[in-house]
Enzyme design. Structure first.
Site, PDB file in Angstrom:
ATOM      1  CB  THR A 199      -2.503   7.277  -2.371  1.00 47.38           C
ATOM      2  OG1 THR A 199      -1.822   6.045  -2.663  1.00 47.38           O
ATOM      3  CG2 THR A 199      -1.713   8.436  -2.955  1.00 47.38           C
ATOM      4  NE  ARG A 206      -2.400  -0.379   3.708  1.00 53.78           N
ATOM      5  CZ  ARG A 206      -3.101   0.061   4.753  1.00 53.78           C
ATOM      6  NH1 ARG A 206      -4.383   0.324   4.611  1.00 53.78           N
ATOM      7  NH2 ARG A 206      -2.539   0.229   5.914  1.00 53.78           N
ATOM      8  CG  ASP A 243       6.202  -3.346  10.523  1.00 57.63           C
ATOM      9  OD1 ASP A 243       6.938  -3.789   9.625  1.00 57.63           O
ATOM     10  OD2 ASP A 243       5.858  -2.153  10.604  1.00 57.63           O
ATOM     11  CG  ASP A 287       2.523  -2.933   9.699  1.00 56.12           C
ATOM     12  OD1 ASP A 287       2.672  -4.110   9.307  1.00 56.12           O
ATOM     13  OD2 ASP A 287       2.702  -1.952   8.972  1.00 56.12           O
TER      14      ASP A 287
HETATM   15  C1  PRP Z   1      -1.242  -4.785   5.112  1.00 61.39           C
HETATM   16  C2  PRP Z   1      -2.045  -6.055   5.243  1.00 61.39           C
HETATM   17  C3  PRP Z   1      -2.873  -6.038   3.987  1.00 61.39           C
HETATM   18  C4  PRP Z   1      -3.147  -4.568   3.795  1.00 61.39           C
HETATM   19  C5  PRP Z   1      -4.538  -4.273   4.279  1.00 61.39           C
HETATM   20  O1  PRP Z   1      -0.174  -4.986   4.284  1.00 61.39           O
HETATM   21  O2  PRP Z   1      -1.256  -7.216   5.390  1.00 61.39           O
HETATM   22  O3  PRP Z   1      -2.221  -6.591   2.862  1.00 61.39           O
HETATM   23  O4  PRP Z   1      -2.194  -3.867   4.602  1.00 61.39           O
HETATM   24  O5  PRP Z   1      -4.864  -2.956   4.016  1.00 61.39           O
HETATM   25  P1  PRP Z   1      -5.987  -2.546   2.959  1.00 61.39           P
HETATM   26  O6  PRP Z   1      -7.156  -3.444   3.200  1.00 61.39           O
HETATM   27  O7  PRP Z   1      -6.270  -1.108   3.315  1.00 61.39           O
HETATM   28  O8  PRP Z   1      -5.418  -2.691   1.587  1.00 61.39           O
HETATM   29  P2  PRP Z   1       0.896  -3.831   3.999  1.00 61.39           P
HETATM   30  O9  PRP Z   1       0.481  -3.056   2.782  1.00 61.39           O
HETATM   31  O10 PRP Z   1       1.118  -3.029   5.237  1.00 61.39           O
HETATM   32  O11 PRP Z   1       2.185  -4.649   3.598  1.00 61.39           O
HETATM   33  P3  PRP Z   1       3.009  -5.761   4.412  1.00 61.39           P
HETATM   34  O12 PRP Z   1       2.234  -7.041   4.304  1.00 61.39           O
HETATM   35  O13 PRP Z   1       4.304  -5.824   3.698  1.00 61.39           O
HETATM   36  O14 PRP Z   1       3.167  -5.317   5.838  1.00 61.39           O
HETATM   37  N1  URA Z   2      -2.562  -3.215   7.624  1.00 59.84           N
HETATM   38  C1  URA Z   2      -2.184  -3.683   8.837  1.00 59.84           C
HETATM   39  O1  URA Z   2      -1.182  -4.423   8.947  1.00 59.84           O
HETATM   40  N2  URA Z   2      -2.904  -3.324   9.898  1.00 59.84           N
HETATM   41  C2  URA Z   2      -3.987  -2.544   9.819  1.00 59.84           C
HETATM   42  O2  URA Z   2      -4.619  -2.265  10.852  1.00 59.84           O
HETATM   43  C3  URA Z   2      -4.382  -2.066   8.554  1.00 59.84           C
HETATM   44  C4  URA Z   2      -3.645  -2.423   7.469  1.00 59.84           C
END
Ligand code: PRP
Ligand code: URA
Length: 214
Positions: free
Chosen positions: A113, A109, A208, A205
């Site tokens: 944005t 993400r 993380d 997160d």
């Molecule tokens: C997080 C999570 C989802 C997304 C959810 O991933 O694991 O993939 O955010 O958010 P959304 O429904 O608003 O799209 P992130 O983009 O933080 O990446 P990561 O898995 O590398 O931590």
């Molecule tokens: N992605 C995450 O990992 N946590 C949240 O709460 C939303 C998006």
């Protein structure tokens, strides 16, 4: 808040899932425990998401007699983790369905944005013939899952389920509106998203916390 999200949204109400999620939500839970719990809840949710797998029968000789007994009809499944955090769910889901293949979809993400971007997608050649279970711990705005589902549909997949630990009502609305054919299996539906797109109360997160990158 509306609690009934329709027939395509399956919220797991098992007390073990609720209990394990509460431990995960605690900010003092260690990376090791958090990672293990993601896998454990993944098993519970995979159990629910495979409830409709078709059965056939085969003859088995028990120590007592021959009998015609149920066995899986050999449905082909692909588990699709959304990178990165979805990786945390793969082992738990594969413990329930060990013959499933794994397709990876890389999605991040944009922090400004919140728009999702696909940066990687590697699937088995016969992915279009498989039932798809997309896995990600979090369904927040729904943007990432929406894009992942669209990517799998572009590759010919028609039977798609989405498995998440924690969902926000906003994410459920996004998926049920854009993909009314997709069933969602989740461990909990939380209250809302905050101004940074995090689920409240949520668990922070997920990536993380699984990988210890904060
Ligand atoms: C997080 C999570 C989802 C997304 C959810 O991933 O694991 O993939 O955010 O958010 P959304 O429904 O608003 O799209 P992130 O983009 O933080 O990446 P990561 O898995 O590398 O931590
Ligand atoms: N992605 C995450 O990992 N946590 C949240 O709460 C939303 C998006």
């Amino acid at each position: 808040m509306e609690k009934n999200f329709g027939e395509h949204v399956h919220v797991n109400e098992h007390p073990l899932v609720a209990h394990k999620l509460t431990i995960m939500r605690d900010k003092n839970t260690s990376t090791k425990d958090f990672r293990e719990l993601v896998g454990e809840i993944g098993m519970f949710l995979a159990y629910e998401a495979t409830r409709d797998l078709p059965l056939t029968t085969k003859e088995v000789e028990t120590p007592i007699c021959k009998a015609e007994l149920p066995t899986l009809a050999g449905k082909k499944i692909a588990v699709v983790p959304i990178l990165r955090a979805g990786l945390g769910l793969v082992d738990g889901v594969l413990r329930m369905i060990p013959s499933a293949r794994v397709a990876h979809i890389g999605m991040y993400r944009d922090e400004e944005t919140l728009e999702p971007h696909v940066y990687f997608c590697k699937t088995p050649k016969d992915v279009a013939e498989r039932d798809i279970i997309i896995v990600d711990p979090m369904l927040a705005t729904g943007g990432s899952a929406d894009a992942a589902i669209s990517e799998m549909k572009k590759r010919g997949c028609r039977h798609i389920k989405l498995l998440v630990l924690v969902a926000a009502p906003e994410g459920i609305k996004c998926i049920t509106e854009h993909h009314p054919d997709v069933d969602i299996y989740c461990g909990a539906v939380d209250d809302h998203l905050n101004e940074r797109g995090y689920i409240v109360p949520g668990l922070g997160d997920a990536g993380d916390r699984i990988f210890g990158t904060k």
